[in-house]
Motif scaffolding. Structure first.
Motif, PDB file in Angstrom:
ATOM      1  N   LEU A  82       0.833  -1.192   0.000  1.00 42.43           N
ATOM      2  CA  LEU A  82       0.000   0.000   0.000  1.00 42.43           C
ATOM      3  C   LEU A  82       0.873   1.249   0.000  1.00 42.43           C
ATOM      4  O   LEU A  82       1.822   1.366   0.779  1.00 42.43           O
ATOM      5  N   ALA A  83       0.547   2.178  -0.891  1.00 39.40           N
ATOM      6  CA  ALA A  83       1.283   3.440  -0.994  1.00 39.40           C
ATOM      7  C   ALA A  83       0.548   4.496  -0.179  1.00 39.40           C
ATOM      8  O   ALA A  83      -0.635   4.764  -0.415  1.00 39.40           O
ATOM      9  N   GLU A  84       1.240   5.089   0.775  1.00 38.43           N
ATOM     10  CA  GLU A  84       0.632   6.096   1.635  1.00 38.43           C
ATOM     11  C   GLU A  84       0.924   7.517   1.174  1.00 38.43           C
ATOM     12  O   GLU A  84       0.243   8.446   1.585  1.00 38.43           O
ATOM     13  N   THR A  85       1.933   7.707   0.353  1.00 34.88           N
ATOM     14  CA  THR A  85       2.247   9.021  -0.213  1.00 34.88           C
ATOM     15  C   THR A  85       2.299   8.909  -1.725  1.00 34.88           C
ATOM     16  O   THR A  85       2.607   7.856  -2.279  1.00 34.88           O
ATOM     17  N   ALA A  86       2.014  10.032  -2.387  1.00 36.16           N
ATOM     18  CA  ALA A  86       1.983  10.024  -3.851  1.00 36.16           C
ATOM     19  C   ALA A  86       3.324   9.671  -4.482  1.00 36.16           C
ATOM     20  O   ALA A  86       3.362   8.927  -5.465  1.00 36.16           O
ATOM     21  N   PRO A  87       4.473  10.173  -3.984  1.00 37.79           N
ATOM     22  CA  PRO A  87       5.746   9.782  -4.618  1.00 37.79           C
ATOM     23  C   PRO A  87       6.006   8.279  -4.593  1.00 37.79           C
ATOM     24  O   PRO A  87       6.754   7.776  -5.435  1.00 37.79           O
ATOM     25  N   LEU A 120      -2.656   9.297 -14.860  1.00 38.29           N
ATOM     26  CA  LEU A 120      -2.292   8.288 -13.867  1.00 38.29           C
ATOM     27  C   LEU A 120      -3.377   8.268 -12.812  1.00 38.29           C
ATOM     28  O   LEU A 120      -3.654   9.286 -12.168  1.00 38.29           O
ATOM     29  N   GLN A 121      -3.989   7.120 -12.633  1.00 41.01           N
ATOM     30  CA  GLN A 121      -5.082   6.969 -11.675  1.00 41.01           C
ATOM     31  C   GLN A 121      -4.703   5.928 -10.640  1.00 41.01           C
ATOM     32  O   GLN A 121      -4.072   4.922 -10.969  1.00 41.01           O
ATOM     33  N   TRP A 122      -5.052   6.176  -9.381  1.00 41.16           N
ATOM     34  CA  TRP A 122      -4.791   5.199  -8.332  1.00 41.16           C
ATOM     35  C   TRP A 122      -6.081   4.907  -7.574  1.00 41.16           C
ATOM     36  O   TRP A 122      -6.945   5.775  -7.404  1.00 41.16           O
ATOM     37  N   THR A 123      -6.209   3.657  -7.153  1.00 44.18           N
ATOM     38  CA  THR A 123      -7.393   3.184  -6.432  1.00 44.18           C
ATOM     39  C   THR A 123      -7.135   3.271  -4.937  1.00 44.18           C
ATOM     40  O   THR A 123      -6.136   2.755  -4.438  1.00 44.18           O
ATOM     41  N   LEU A 124      -8.044   3.922  -4.227  1.00 42.64           N
ATOM     42  CA  LEU A 124      -7.908   4.068  -2.788  1.00 42.64           C
ATOM     43  C   LEU A 124      -8.361   2.795  -2.086  1.00 42.64           C
ATOM     44  O   LEU A 124      -9.359   2.177  -2.469  1.00 42.64           O
ATOM     45  N   ASP A 125      -7.613   2.429  -1.066  1.00 46.60           N
ATOM     46  CA  ASP A 125      -7.887   1.178  -0.355  1.00 46.60           C
ATOM     47  C   ASP A 125      -8.995   1.344   0.676  1.00 46.60           C
ATOM     48  O   ASP A 125      -9.497   0.347   1.196  1.00 46.60           O
ATOM     49  N   LEU A 126      -9.395   2.567   0.995  1.00 46.39           N
ATOM     50  CA  LEU A 126     -10.440   2.820   1.982  1.00 46.39           C
ATOM     51  C   LEU A 126     -11.622   3.506   1.318  1.00 46.39           C
ATOM     52  O   LEU A 126     -11.454   4.274   0.364  1.00 46.39           O
ATOM     53  N   ARG A 127     -12.816   3.213   1.813  1.00 43.14           N
ATOM     54  CA  ARG A 127     -14.027   3.869   1.317  1.00 43.14           C
ATOM     55  C   ARG A 127     -14.475   5.011   2.226  1.00 43.14           C
ATOM     56  O   ARG A 127     -15.252   5.864   1.815  1.00 43.14           O
ATOM     57  N   ARG A 128     -13.975   5.002   3.448  1.00 40.76           N
ATOM     58  CA  ARG A 128     -14.393   6.006   4.410  1.00 40.76           C
ATOM     59  C   ARG A 128     -13.239   6.252   5.374  1.00 40.76           C
ATOM     60  O   ARG A 128     -12.601   5.315   5.849  1.00 40.76           O
ATOM     61  N   LEU A 129     -12.952   7.526   5.663  1.00 40.22           N
ATOM     62  CA  LEU A 129     -11.846   7.876   6.548  1.00 40.22           C
ATOM     63  C   LEU A 129     -12.271   9.051   7.423  1.00 40.22           C
ATOM     64  O   LEU A 129     -12.686  10.099   6.924  1.00 40.22           O
ATOM     65  N   LEU A 154       6.002  13.384 -14.398  1.00 37.47           N
ATOM     66  CA  LEU A 154       5.135  12.658 -13.491  1.00 37.47           C
ATOM     67  C   LEU A 154       5.656  12.728 -12.059  1.00 37.47           C
ATOM     68  O   LEU A 154       4.873  12.848 -11.101  1.00 37.47           O
ATOM     69  N   SER A 155       6.962  12.693 -11.891  1.00 42.42           N
ATOM     70  CA  SER A 155       7.539  12.812 -10.549  1.00 42.42           C
ATOM     71  C   SER A 155       7.238  14.173  -9.940  1.00 42.42           C
ATOM     72  O   SER A 155       6.915  14.272  -8.744  1.00 42.42           O
ATOM     73  N   GLU A 156       7.344  15.226 -10.745  1.00 45.38           N
ATOM     74  CA  GLU A 156       7.040  16.563 -10.236  1.00 45.38           C
ATOM     75  C   GLU A 156       5.571  16.679  -9.848  1.00 45.38           C
ATOM     76  O   GLU A 156       5.237  17.286  -8.817  1.00 45.38           O
ATOM     77  N   LYS A 157       4.682  16.114 -10.655  1.00 46.91           N
ATOM     78  CA  LYS A 157       3.256  16.150 -10.332  1.00 46.91           C
ATOM     79  C   LYS A 157       2.956  15.378  -9.055  1.00 46.91           C
ATOM     80  O   LYS A 157       2.191  15.842  -8.188  1.00 46.91           O
ATOM     81  N   LEU A 158       3.536  14.192  -8.928  1.00 45.11           N
ATOM     82  CA  LEU A 158       3.279  13.378  -7.743  1.00 45.11           C
ATOM     83  C   LEU A 158       3.858  14.020  -6.492  1.00 45.11           C
ATOM     84  O   LEU A 158       3.318  13.840  -5.392  1.00 45.11           O
ATOM     85  N   ALA A 159       4.954  14.767  -6.629  1.00 49.25           N
ATOM     86  CA  ALA A 159       5.536  15.424  -5.456  1.00 49.25           C
ATOM     87  C   ALA A 159       4.601  16.478  -4.881  1.00 49.25           C
ATOM     88  O   ALA A 159       4.682  16.791  -3.683  1.00 49.25           O
ATOM     89  N   LEU A 160       3.697  17.025  -5.719  1.00 52.91           N
ATOM     90  CA  LEU A 160       2.759  18.041  -5.256  1.00 52.91           C
ATOM     91  C   LEU A 160       1.405  17.466  -4.870  1.00 52.91           C
ATOM     92  O   LEU A 160       0.553  18.207  -4.362  1.00 52.91           O
ATOM     93  N   ALA A 161       1.182  16.172  -5.124  1.00 53.18           N
ATOM     94  CA  ALA A 161      -0.120  15.548  -4.845  1.00 53.18           C
ATOM     95  C   ALA A 161      -0.146  14.962  -3.442  1.00 53.18           C
ATOM     96  O   ALA A 161       0.876  14.642  -2.849  1.00 53.18           O
ATOM     97  N   THR A 162      -1.351  14.823  -2.915  1.00 50.88           N
ATOM     98  CA  THR A 162      -1.582  14.239  -1.595  1.00 50.88           C
ATOM     99  C   THR A 162      -2.650  13.164  -1.715  1.00 50.88           C
ATOM    100  O   THR A 162      -3.719  13.411  -2.288  1.00 50.88           O
ATOM    101  N   LEU A 163      -2.364  11.975  -1.203  1.00 54.35           N
ATOM    102  CA  LEU A 163      -3.320  10.875  -1.247  1.00 54.35           C
ATOM    103  C   LEU A 163      -4.336  11.032  -0.126  1.00 54.35           C
ATOM    104  O   LEU A 163      -3.975  11.300   1.026  1.00 54.35           O
TER     105      LEU A 163
END
Length: 457
Positions: free
Chosen positions: A187-192, A221-230, A259-268
């Motif tokens: 599981l990836a917890e941060t975008a990078p 680039l799309q990622w699937t979240l492992d949680l439905r509610r937080l 893509l690395s620059e974009k992911l560095a600014l994104a938050t999961l």
């Protein structure tokens, strides 16, 4: 028919390294790579099979084609093995012998070891007790008894190996749009952290672009979240980001940096478990143009690649370029816009029309215009009826009459302009560019106002 079987084995010491796993293309993308040599490509067990009987002459013969395949290894960190045969089963069996460093038998296919035939794997113990060690030993058994005891699969495989039955395969084809999904190893917890697995999808994208002879303009680039509610808040099932380039490209290094620059600014919003990469826009690929002269082949990144990276890192409003506008008012002849203009704005018909008008206006330079314009016209003091700037001004050339602008410009902060421009001389400042405002009759208060617009070098 003639078949070539290919298989990739990781180099010693790199099997478990993350770099080797990330660089390994997907099986589907390896098939796309092989399609440039023959249209008949299929996966059979662990091997990639190429049927080359119809195209081997185009490559200079079987041995030349085999050397080309081995030299064009799409996985640099893996050892590519290859074997040939009259049928796919023979080529696969010889490949398995090669992987085990065993010599091929003199008689093929009769002398091939039985464990190299996939259809015989579940019956190896019983066949060994019957004294069968090779394909020829099993083929010599009575057909009816062999079928009743071991089923039809073993007998059919032997018929295919001897060319008595036609082969049937699901040939690989190139999709019209690249789209691949990959499960994350953890599981990836941060975008990078997504970038490690995205590298593998970018490698597959490169094979697809080369096979399609296209260049990427926009990726998602799309990622699937492992949680439905937080924390009591419902989460969306997916999150995504988009990467755009100014020009079509097949340069994966540039796309990785963007893509690395974009992911560095994104938050999961939550940990991610899957990622998916797909193309949004592609253009035909014309290839790179180079020169025979070494000094003309510049090294390093191109200008638009650097602009794209800076725009992603600093924000689109921080990297701007001048844009000519179709307007006679000097302060509105040029505007600043983001270097990476949004694609939707580019597609607007009005925008296309304005760009054409701006290009026409920019192609008609006025020799009277000074090289340095003030950001805003400066109201001049008057000495009677004579404007002053560091002393009384002497008008040399003019007037040049400008009457332009629309009432609709008020929405953009502009005003209609009625002006008379002059080239004047200041005792201390030298040549300057001034204008006299001519207000409309119904708004005129009788006052004549002069403004300083620019300076001459």
């Amino acid at each position: 028919m003639h078949w070539i079987a290919l298989r990739w084995l990781p180099e010693a010491g790199t099997t478990d390294t993350p770099e080797a796993l990330a660089a390994m293309p997907t099986p589907e993308s390896l098939g796309w790579w092989a399609l440039k040599y023959t249209p008949h490509v299929a996966w059979l067990d662990e091997a990639l099979m190429l049927e080359v009987s119809a195209c081997e002459r185009l490559w200079g013969g079987r041995m030349t084609l085999m050397r080309l395949l081995l030299a064009d290894n799409p996985v640099p960190d893996a050892r590519m093995l290859g074997a040939q045969g009259a049928t796919s089963l023979i080529a696969l069996a010889r490949l398995r012998l090669f992987a085990r460093d065993e010599k091929r038998p003199k008689e093929i296919p009769a002398g091939l070891p039985l464990d190299t035939l996939t259809a015989a794997h579940e019956h190896l113990d019983l066949l060994a007790r019957l004294g069968c060690r090779s394909w020829g030993d099993v083929a010599a058994l009575p057909r009816g008894g062999l079928t009743r005891r071991f089923g039809t699969g073993l007998r059919e495989a032997l018929d295919i190996a001897w060319g008595l039955r036609p082969e049937s395969h699901s040939w690989l084809t190139l999709p019209d749009v690249f789209e691949q999904k990959l499960e994350l190893p953890a599981l990836a917890e941060t975008a990078p952290e997504l970038m490690w697995s995205a590298n593998r999808l970018l490698t597959s994208l490169q094979f697809w672009l080369r096979a399609r002879q296209r260049g990427a303009r926009a990726l998602e680039l799309q990622w699937t979240l492992d949680l439905r509610r937080l924390n009591g808040v419902n989460l969306p099932p997916h999150e995504q980001l988009t990467v755009r380039t100014a020009e079509p490209t097949q340069d994966m290094a540039h796309l990785r940096r963007l893509l690395s620059e974009k992911l560095a600014l994104a938050t999961l919003a939550a940990p991610a478990s899957w990622i998916r990469l797909r193309t949004l826009e592609t253009d035909p690929w014309a290839g790179a143009s180079t020169s025979f002269l070494p000094e003309d082949n510049r090294k390093g990144d191109r200008l638009h690649e650097m602009v794209e990276r800076l725009s992603v890192r600093l924000g689109p409003q921080q990297v701007v370029v001048p844009s000519a506008r179709a307007d006679h008012r000097p302060e509105r002849k040029q505007a600043w816009r983001p270097a990476l203009q949004k694609e939707k704005e580019k597609e607007k018909p009005a925008g296309d029309k304005s760009r054409k008008e701006a290009a026409a206006a920019a192609s008609q330079p006025d020799a009277v215009y000074p090289p340095w314009l003030l950001p805003e016209p400066l109201l001049l003091e008057m000495d009677g009826e004579r404007p002053c700037y560091r002393g009384p001004l002497s008008r040399l050339i003019g007037p040049q009459r400008v009457e332009t602008g629309w009432w609709g410009d008020k929405e953009e902060g502009g005003q209609p302009a009625m002006r008379d421009y002059y080239v004047a001389e200041s005792p201390e400042a030298g040549l300057v560019w001034i204008f006299r405002e001519r207000p409309a009759a119904r708004f005129s208060s009788g006052e004549v106002r002069w403004y300083l617009q620019g300076f001459y070098a």
